[in-house]
Enzyme design. Structure first.
Site, short mmCIF file in Angstrom:
data_model
loop_
_atom_site.label_atom_id
_atom_site.label_comp_id
_atom_site.label_asym_id
_atom_site.label_seq_id
_atom_site.Cartn_x
_atom_site.Cartn_y
_atom_site.Cartn_z
CE LYS A 244 -3.74 1.66 2.94
NZ LYS A 244 -4.61 1.30 4.04
NE ARG A 245 5.77 1.69 4.01
CZ ARG A 245 7.01 1.56 3.56
NH1 ARG A 245 7.66 2.60 3.11
NH2 ARG A 245 7.61 0.39 3.57
#
Ligand code: GLU
Length: 491
Positions: A299-300
């Site tokens: 996600k990051r």
């Protein structure tokens, strides 16, 4: 201990028992072989490629045999809740042509919503009925341990080099007497309700995962929390009751839930429910340029995990769907090449053909497929907008509308775009040159040549996917946005 008395003490207001709900939510009357699947997200507002991947599988499984695909919102964790998240989920999936048959998104007065409510926070009364029943049968107990006491238990376990958690001899509230409990309640102490686990550390559960095959995992031994201090259930407890009462037959969910299966196995068992069949999907992987190996999409680090990324960047939803289907079922590609004109809904989707190992979600592969299609809208968009207007828009965006007027003025004097004029051919040459350049620029930054040639062959099937309508409009808008930004770079 008199468990009936304990149950009355803890849940004096709960009058309905499990029987009441079993009757209220009977087995569904569906054709033979029809599956009931669900998407059960927390309303965090973030919906990613992995969610779409599972949702597409759920939808295909339900709809291939007249089953039901419903949306349930797992909102027991108030902290993670984001306003508008439910609408986001519905709209994003709709954009990819995935529709729910019932659940959140319909009102409870809608005829199909007979298994609701579909928001867990509105179902607390139901969970309490089952919790009370477990207490009556001696299978659940109140635990008054404070955070500090739990921390002490953890320290003790570290000293003993034992597994951390609330279980066995470390589960101090397991053996409280009715008198102890009455006294603590009188003193105003709050409690969580825990499962009295019957699991054993040296035993295993064996179950058949529809995607992963036979799985062996150690039994759950933890006295997990069923109800939190405020009476709201934990995800584990709520989802077991919901999947049962909503008559779910198959659960397709991310591989990160595989480790929870022993807990779910025990819960279904003590609650007396038949387990749905499970399919845990493989992680979506990508090639990591830094390490040269494969890793999970994060996600990051990876904007392409978010579905907004594809929408904003103009990937056609049809191409995304085809792409995900090729990842989901290994034989889809062959089927699609054989029947390019068929609706992909006719593809005989199979859970068993879903991959067991990490799927390569190389975004490079999507633009390749979309890329060929995107040349079409570039040409299409260019014929819709005449070149002077297009260039004027580019200039207008880059330098302000005053400049675009001057530019149009200049162009009209040059007569490049007047068919009757000899300079027309020159104008057209520049026009086509720019189109080719834009297309080439776009292609080369996104793909490598070998992939392009391979995909030109496949692309044929995508172009008919461009139907007039809002999606196509959005797509063309985004293509012209892309043209615009490239134009600005050029000028
Ligand atoms: N609420 C869980 C999630 O947010 C769903 C897990 C499941 O599908 O059982 O992913």
């Amino acid at each position: 201990m008199d468990y009936n008395k304990l149950a009355e003490l803890l849940f004096p207001d709960v009058v309905n028992g499990p029987d009441y709900y079993e009757k209220k939510f009977p087995e569904r009357d569906l054709p033979k072989g029809a599956e009931v699947t669900r998407m059960a997200p927390s309303p965090t507002g973030f919906i990613h490629l992995g969610n779409l991947y599972s949702a597409l599988a759920d939808e295909r499984i339900a709809h291939r045999n007249g089953g039901v695909f419903y949306l349930r919102i797992e909102d027991t964790d108030e902290k993670r809740k984001v306003d508008g998240a439910v609408e986001t989920i519905i709209n994003v999936l709709r954009y990819f042509d995935i529709e729910f048959d019932e659940g959140a998104g319909f009102t409870d007065a809608d005829p199909q919503n007979v298994y609701g409510p579909y928001f867990q926070r509105q179902r607390v009364e139901i969970y309490h009925a089952y919790a009370k029943d477990l207490v009556k049968r001696g299978l659940a107990y109140p635990c008054f341990c404070t955070e500090e006491e739990l921390e002490e238990v953890r320290k003790k376990q570290e000293e003993d080099k034992a597994m951390t958690g609330y279980y066995g001899k470390y589960a101090v509230c397991r053996n409280l007497t009715l008198e102890d409990i009455e006294a603590k309640l009188k003193a105003g102490l709050t409690y969580v309700l825990r499962l009295r686990s019957a699991g054993s550390p040296d035993k295993e559960i064996v179950f058949h995962d529809r995607i992963m095959g036979e799985i062996k995992l150690p039994e759950n031994i933890h006295d997990i929390v069923l109800l939190k201090r405020d009476g709201v259930p934990t995800y584990h407890f709520a989802h077991a009751i919901d999947d049962h009462l909503m008559r779910t037959t198959m659960v397709i969910r991310g591989g990160e839930w595989l480790a929870s299966v022993p807990t779910h196995y025990e819960l279904f068992h003590v609650l007396g429910f038949k387990m749905p069949s499970y399919g845990h999907t493989a992680h979506l992987m990508k090639f990591d340029e830094e390490t040269g190996g494969k890793r999970k999409l994060s996600k990051r680090k990876d904007p392409e995990l978010s579905l907004d990324y594809y929408r904003k960047d103009g990937y056609h939803p049809m191409a995304m769907k085809v792409y995900l289907l090729t990842l989901l079922n290994s034989n889809f590609e062959e089927w699609y090449e054989k029947f390019p004109d068929k609706d992909i809904k006719e593809f005989p989707f199979s859970v068993e053909k879903m991959s067991q190992s990490g799927e390569d979600a190389q975004t490079g592969q999507i633009p390749v497929r979309v890329g060929i299609v995107s040349v079409m809208p570039i040409i299409f968009a260019s014929t819709l907008l005449s070149l002077p207007q297009l260039l004027a828009t580019i200039i207008g965006k880059g330098y302000g509308s005053g400049y675009s007027k001057i530019f149009l003025e200049m162009l009209s004097q040059k007569n490049w775009f007047d068919k009757e004029h000899p300079e027309y051919a020159f104008g057209m040459l520049i026009y086509l040159g720019l189109i080719v350049f834009f297309a080439f620029f776009y292609l080369t930054i996104t793909f490598n040549a070998a992939e392009i040639s391979d995909n030109i062959r496949r692309a044929g099937g995508f172009v008919p996917g461009l139907h007039a309508g809002e999606e196509t409009e959005l797509y063309i808008q985004s293509i012209s946005r892309r043209l615009t930004s490239i134009g600005v770079v050029l000028l």
